[in-house]
Design an enzyme around this catalytic site. Structure first.
Site, PDB file in Angstrom:
ATOM      1  N   TRP A 102       0.832  -1.210   0.000  1.00  0.00           N
ATOM      2  CA  TRP A 102       0.000   0.000   0.000  1.00  0.00           C
ATOM      3  C   TRP A 102       0.861   1.252   0.000  1.00  0.00           C
ATOM      4  O   TRP A 102       0.509   2.255  -0.624  1.00  0.00           O
ATOM      5  CB  TRP A 102      -0.992  -0.022   1.161  1.00  0.00           C
ATOM      6  CG  TRP A 102      -2.017  -1.110   0.970  1.00  0.00           C
ATOM      7  CD1 TRP A 102      -2.174  -2.233   1.729  1.00  0.00           C
ATOM      8  CD2 TRP A 102      -3.002  -1.191  -0.077  1.00  0.00           C
ATOM      9  NE1 TRP A 102      -3.193  -3.003   1.215  1.00  0.00           N
ATOM     10  CE2 TRP A 102      -3.718  -2.398   0.119  1.00  0.00           C
ATOM     11  CE3 TRP A 102      -3.351  -0.374  -1.157  1.00  0.00           C
ATOM     12  CZ2 TRP A 102      -4.755  -2.800  -0.731  1.00  0.00           C
ATOM     13  CZ3 TRP A 102      -4.385  -0.780  -1.999  1.00  0.00           C
ATOM     14  CH2 TRP A 102      -5.079  -1.973  -1.781  1.00  0.00           C
ATOM     15  N   ASP A 172      -1.881   6.583   6.262  1.00  0.00           N
ATOM     16  CA  ASP A 172      -2.909   5.666   5.765  1.00  0.00           C
ATOM     17  C   ASP A 172      -3.153   4.666   6.894  1.00  0.00           C
ATOM     18  O   ASP A 172      -2.343   3.772   7.126  1.00  0.00           O
ATOM     19  CB  ASP A 172      -2.411   4.959   4.499  1.00  0.00           C
ATOM     20  CG  ASP A 172      -3.411   3.909   3.993  1.00  0.00           C
ATOM     21  OD1 ASP A 172      -4.443   3.688   4.655  1.00  0.00           O
ATOM     22  OD2 ASP A 172      -3.139   3.315   2.932  1.00  0.00           O
ATOM     23  N   LYS A 196     -12.258  -2.167   6.496  1.00  0.00           N
ATOM     24  CA  LYS A 196     -11.445  -2.992   7.382  1.00  0.00           C
ATOM     25  C   LYS A 196     -11.976  -2.908   8.809  1.00  0.00           C
ATOM     26  O   LYS A 196     -12.365  -3.914   9.371  1.00  0.00           O
ATOM     27  CB  LYS A 196      -9.975  -2.566   7.341  1.00  0.00           C
ATOM     28  CG  LYS A 196      -9.155  -3.063   6.154  1.00  0.00           C
ATOM     29  CD  LYS A 196      -9.639  -2.640   4.806  1.00  0.00           C
ATOM     30  CE  LYS A 196      -8.882  -3.216   3.645  1.00  0.00           C
ATOM     31  NZ  LYS A 196      -8.042  -2.248   2.953  1.00  0.00           N
TER      32      LYS A 196
HETATM   33  C1  LIG Z   1      -7.458  -1.764   1.721  1.00  0.00           C
HETATM   34  C2  LIG Z   1      -6.396  -0.749   1.804  1.00  0.00           C
HETATM   35  C3  LIG Z   1      -6.282   0.307   0.871  1.00  0.00           C
HETATM   36  C4  LIG Z   1      -7.168   0.427  -0.334  1.00  0.00           C
HETATM   37  O1  LIG Z   1      -8.472   0.681   0.028  1.00  0.00           O
HETATM   38  P1  LIG Z   1      -9.612   0.956  -1.054  1.00  0.00           P
HETATM   39  O2  LIG Z   1     -10.733   1.404  -0.182  1.00  0.00           O
HETATM   40  O3  LIG Z   1      -9.870  -0.333  -1.748  1.00  0.00           O
HETATM   41  O4  LIG Z   1      -9.138   2.008  -1.972  1.00  0.00           O
HETATM   42  C5  LIG Z   1      -5.278   1.234   1.064  1.00  0.00           C
HETATM   43  N1  LIG Z   1      -4.445   1.166   2.106  1.00  0.00           N
HETATM   44  C6  LIG Z   1      -4.519   0.169   3.017  1.00  0.00           C
HETATM   45  C7  LIG Z   1      -3.556   0.132   4.162  1.00  0.00           C
HETATM   46  C8  LIG Z   1      -5.503  -0.807   2.894  1.00  0.00           C
HETATM   47  O5  LIG Z   1      -5.586  -1.796   3.799  1.00  0.00           O
END
Ligand SMILES: *Cc1c(COP(=O)(O)O)cnc(C)c1O
Length: 361
Positions: A102, A172, A196
């Protein structure tokens, strides 16, 4: 209905009590005669829902004054672009830490908008650790410093909050949001995709310090300008109303569980059980992640014989333990044990792992 334990990395398990409440509310929310999905986003009922969701989140994370909480769309992936579009204007470069999948995507997207300085990378050891902050090559003039607090695919989690000095710290936090206590005041901006630890996909939560608003690059689309959403209290256009409603129920549920502090203890216990099962298996199971940086949310592990992977997944499924196959780029297994995964689920998995190792060891 079969009782399952769902170890999916996302969209992921939600608290049973939240789903039951949503079911009870489905046709008629609190005597309104309407489903939440049918309500005007500007009506009294929905205004109450989004207001409560924001207040509960602020309380859970002890968000200080001077920060906006935004409920946006486009997932965490859209934030990979929104962050540089809003924070990089007039600056030479932005600093990024690369700890895996990511981080890499965030770096790639930011590079479309300006110069990116990768201050540290864990690629040298297969993204199995968090580089010590002592070796980071940070730029004190950077527009911001970005990191991924939990790498959902690699199973690597920061055990510390980086010190960014005067540079705004951007995180993030998609896969460990609300899983442990953090001091929001250390951050310029936090974002987290909902699927998540928050609620259904289609929603991304952004917490942003107000002095960072209003600096978007010329040409930034209206919908990608934080200031526009902040001015409109996330109501510039129709927000994702149903995901916001479910997120609100999850926040209330979290408060009943002892808040983030209660969750952190629960998560520590769950992860402890699972890592113990891995490291005490005489090598039948193993994890490549450095001990201090093992994720409490996504437990990534391998079987000593890859040929058993399929059998493991199939046998687990028969016990109602599903979605254990690792991400294709890492292989092996991954058990995602977000806030809503009950400890019974982890105990059932640990029990199964012991039996499986005994049979096939
Ligand atoms: C799942 C995830 C993303 C991407 O998320 P989307 O909502 O599918 O764009 C980005 N960063 C992390 C750490 C993730 O777990």
């Amino acid at each position: 209905m079969t009782k399952l334990f769902n170890f999916s990395a996302g969209p992921a398990v939600l608290p049973h009590a939240v789903l039951a409440e949503a079911q009870a509310d489905m046709l008629d929310w609190h005597g309104s005669g309407m489903s939440v999905m049918e309500m005007s986003h500007r009506g009294r009922e929905f205004m109450e829902i989004i207001h409560d969701a924001e207040q509960d989140l602020r309380q859970l994370m002890a968000v200080p004054a001077g920060y906006k909480v935004l409920f946006l769309q486009g997932g965490a992936s859209q934030q990979f672009a929104m962050v540089p579009m809003n924070l990089l204007a007039g600056k030479t470069s932005a600093d990024y830490v690369n700890t895996g999948h990511w981080s890499k995507l965030a770096i790639k997207e930011a590079s479309r908008f300006g110069k990116v300085n990768v201050v540290a990378s864990a690629e040298d050891r297969g993204f199995s650790y968090v580089p010590d902050q002592g070796v980071w090559q940070c730029d004190p003039e950077a527009a911001y410093l970005h990191y991924t607090s939990n790498e959902t695919i690699g199973g690597v989690q920061f055990p510390f909050v980086p010190d960014a000095g005067k540079v705004p710290l951007v995180c993030d936090m998609s896969s460990d949001f609300l899983s442990r206590e953090i001091d929001v005041a250390k951050f310029g901006l936090i974002y987290a995709g909902a699927q998540k630890n928050i609620g259904p996909s289609g929603l991304v939560v952004v917490i942003v310090r107000e002095d960072l608003l209003g600096q978007a690059m010329p040409g930034t689309p209206t919908m990608l300008d934080y200031q526009v959403h902040a001015n409109a209290d996330s109501m510039y256009n129709t927000p994702p109303t149903y995901p916001i409603y479910i997120a609100g129920l999850v926040f209330k549920w979290l408060k009943e569980q002892g808040g983030v502090k209660g969750m952190a203890a629960h998560n520590g216990e769950k992860a402890g059980l699972l890592y113990h099962a891995i490291t005490s298996s005489n090598g039948f199971y193993s994890t490549h992640v450095a001990e201090a940086d093992r994720s409490q949310m996504n437990v990534v592990f391998r079987l000593k014989d890859e040929a058993l992977d399929e059998v493991f997944v199939a046998e687990a499924k028969k016990r109602g333990l599903v979605q254990l196959k690792g991400h294709r780029v890492v292989g092996g297994m991954r058990a995602s044990i977000y806030n809503a995964m009950p400890i019974e689920g982890v105990k059932a998995l640990v029990g199964f792992m012991g039996e499986f190792a005994h049979q096939h060891g």
